[in-house]
Design a protein around this motif. Structure first.
Motif, short mmCIF file in Angstrom:
data_model
loop_
_atom_site.label_atom_id
_atom_site.label_comp_id
_atom_site.label_asym_id
_atom_site.label_seq_id
_atom_site.Cartn_x
_atom_site.Cartn_y
_atom_site.Cartn_z
N ASP A 92 0.81 -1.22 0.00
CA ASP A 92 0.00 0.00 0.00
C ASP A 92 0.84 1.27 0.00
N ALA A 93 2.06 1.18 0.50
CA ALA A 93 2.93 2.36 0.55
C ALA A 93 3.22 2.91 -0.84
N ALA A 94 3.06 2.09 -1.86
CA ALA A 94 3.32 2.53 -3.23
C ALA A 94 2.40 3.67 -3.64
N PHE A 95 1.23 3.76 -3.01
CA PHE A 95 0.22 4.72 -3.44
C PHE A 95 0.27 6.05 -2.68
N LYS B 110 -1.87 -18.44 -23.49
CA LYS B 110 -2.88 -17.43 -23.75
C LYS B 110 -3.50 -16.90 -22.46
N GLU B 111 -3.73 -17.82 -21.53
CA GLU B 111 -4.30 -17.42 -20.24
C GLU B 111 -3.33 -16.50 -19.49
N VAL B 112 -2.04 -16.82 -19.54
CA VAL B 112 -1.03 -15.98 -18.89
C VAL B 112 -1.01 -14.59 -19.51
N ILE B 113 -1.06 -14.52 -20.84
CA ILE B 113 -1.03 -13.24 -21.55
C ILE B 113 -2.21 -12.37 -21.13
N ILE B 114 -3.39 -12.95 -21.12
CA ILE B 114 -4.59 -12.17 -20.78
C ILE B 114 -4.59 -11.78 -19.30
N LYS B 115 -4.35 -12.74 -18.43
CA LYS B 115 -4.46 -12.45 -16.99
C LYS B 115 -3.39 -11.48 -16.51
N SER B 116 -2.20 -11.52 -17.12
CA SER B 116 -1.16 -10.58 -16.69
C SER B 116 -1.61 -9.14 -16.92
N ARG B 117 -2.43 -8.94 -17.95
CA ARG B 117 -2.93 -7.60 -18.27
C ARG B 117 -4.18 -7.25 -17.46
N THR B 118 -5.14 -8.15 -17.48
CA THR B 118 -6.42 -7.83 -16.84
C THR B 118 -6.34 -7.86 -15.31
N GLU B 119 -5.63 -8.84 -14.76
CA GLU B 119 -5.59 -8.95 -13.30
C GLU B 119 -4.71 -7.88 -12.67
N SER B 120 -3.66 -7.45 -13.38
CA SER B 120 -2.86 -6.34 -12.85
C SER B 120 -3.70 -5.07 -12.80
N THR B 121 -4.52 -4.86 -13.83
CA THR B 121 -5.39 -3.68 -13.85
C THR B 121 -6.41 -3.75 -12.72
N ARG B 122 -7.01 -4.89 -12.55
CA ARG B 122 -8.03 -5.03 -11.49
C ARG B 122 -7.42 -4.87 -10.11
N LEU B 123 -6.21 -5.36 -9.92
CA LEU B 123 -5.54 -5.19 -8.62
C LEU B 123 -5.30 -3.71 -8.34
N LEU B 124 -4.88 -2.96 -9.35
CA LEU B 124 -4.68 -1.52 -9.17
C LEU B 124 -6.00 -0.82 -8.89
N ALA B 125 -7.05 -1.20 -9.61
CA ALA B 125 -8.36 -0.58 -9.40
C ALA B 125 -8.87 -0.84 -7.98
N ARG B 126 -8.77 -2.09 -7.52
CA ARG B 126 -9.22 -2.43 -6.17
C ARG B 126 -8.42 -1.68 -5.12
N SER B 127 -7.12 -1.55 -5.36
CA SER B 127 -6.26 -0.88 -4.39
C SER B 127 -6.58 0.61 -4.30
N LEU B 128 -6.80 1.24 -5.44
CA LEU B 128 -7.16 2.67 -5.45
C LEU B 128 -8.47 2.89 -4.70
N GLU B 129 -9.43 2.00 -4.94
CA GLU B 129 -10.73 2.15 -4.27
C GLU B 129 -10.61 1.91 -2.77
N ARG B 130 -9.89 0.87 -2.40
CA ARG B 130 -9.74 0.52 -0.99
C ARG B 130 -9.02 1.61 -0.20
N LEU B 131 -8.02 2.21 -0.82
CA LEU B 131 -7.22 3.22 -0.14
C LEU B 131 -7.79 4.63 -0.28
N GLY B 132 -8.81 4.77 -1.12
CA GLY B 132 -9.38 6.10 -1.35
C GLY B 132 -8.43 7.03 -2.08
N VAL B 133 -7.58 6.47 -2.94
CA VAL B 133 -6.61 7.25 -3.69
C VAL B 133 -7.18 7.53 -5.08
#
Length: 299
Positions: free
Chosen positions: A55-58, A82-105
């Motif tokens: 969380d300190a990254a934010f 193919k699954e690795v290619i897709i998930k590396s992109r989509t799941e990294s984005t979702r992790l960032l989105a969840r973190s921004l929302e959770r931290l109120g950033v």
């Protein structure tokens, strides 16, 4: 001093972008899978598969840029790859989105990579950002990638998406591989060589990102130079750019499909992309013509 947090910052594009931003006076941080106390830029750990992040990254972050994604051409396209290619992109984005929302950033802007693979194989059609996606794995992966970015928008953060073309740099990526045959005085085009390649000089790709950040651009933009060229023309231009006389030879489609399988779409598909939108937003390309770009990179 404004702070930029970059996922995928230690990669090819990420390091070029990080250094440019530092030169322009930004504080740059990277998200990394491992602790790297000796890294060029401060790093904070994240694990996209596990869904964890420091969380300190934010803290006091003004901009977030996500360039994360497993290499499209690094391995043969099995179902697992193919699954690795897709998930590396989509799941990294979702992790960032969840973190921004959770931290109120709420950063001023979230900038995401995408790719012109979104359009698939479109022949002679001049492609704008309003055109529908094509078919096949490249299109599917880009559609899912861009859909995941919508989760950042839902948090309330403005979003910029860069559909990147073939990035030109002699030591990395597609151009590095295209130069290999020139060691034996040949240059290769694929199939009949009539497919359009939409390319961009690395300096202009970095320029598009920094311009978007500084001017708060939102929406989807083609990150390609204004003058796409046919694959055969590209192959013919490499020798002269290096001051070499090279024999230009075709690589037949059947052989490419045997060697690469479905991944042959990365070199056989035609995507003639328009740069009108980013130019209309005020960006001026340093290298709008292929000959000019190759001369600077290889001459």
């Amino acid at each position: 001093m404004e702070t930029v947090l970059i996922g995928g910052g230690s990669g090819f594009v990420g390091m070029h972008l990080s250094r440019r931003l530092r030169q322009q006076g930004y504080a740059v941080r990277h998200l990394s899978r491992s602790k790297r106390p000796d890294a060029e830029f401060p790093t904070f750990q994240w694990d996209v598969v596990a869904g964890t992040i420091d969380d300190a990254a934010f803290a006091n972050v003004d901009y977030v840029i996500n360039l994360t994604g497993a290499g499209i051409a690094d391995e043969r396209w099995t179902d697992a790859r193919k699954e690795v290619i897709i998930k590396s992109r989509t799941e990294s984005t979702r992790l960032l989105a969840r973190s921004l929302e959770r931290l109120g950033v709420l950063p001023k802007l979230y900038l995401s990579a995408s790719a012109i693979g979104y359009y698939g194989d479109r022949g002679e059609q001049l492609l704008t950002e309003q055109d529908a996606p094509g078919t096949g794995f490249l299109s599917e992966s880009c559609v899912l990638w861009e859909q995941s970015v919508e989760e950042v928008s839902k948090v309330g953060v403005p979003v910029f998406i860069n559909r990147t073309g073939i990035v030109l740099h002699p030591d990395e990526g597609a151009l590095e591989k295209m130069l290999i045959p020139l060691k034996v005085w040949t240059s290769t085009y694929f199939g009949d060589g009539q497919q359009y390649y939409s390319w961009i000089h690395i300096e202009d790709l970095i320029g598009v990102y920094t311009y978007a950040l500084e001017h708060q651009l939102t929406g989807i933009y083609n990150g390609t130079a204004p003058n796409p060229v046919r694959n055969k023309h590209f192959a013919e231009a490499l020798g002269p750019a290096m001051g070499k006389k090279a024999v230009v030879l075709p690589a037949p489609v059947p052989a490419l499909k045997v060697a690469l399988g479905e991944m042959s779409h990365t070199i056989l598909d035609s995507a003639r992309c328009s740069a009108t939108k980013i130019e209309g937003a005020g960006y001026r390309f340093a290298y709008p013509e292929l000959s000019q770009a190759l001369e600077q990179l290889l001459g």
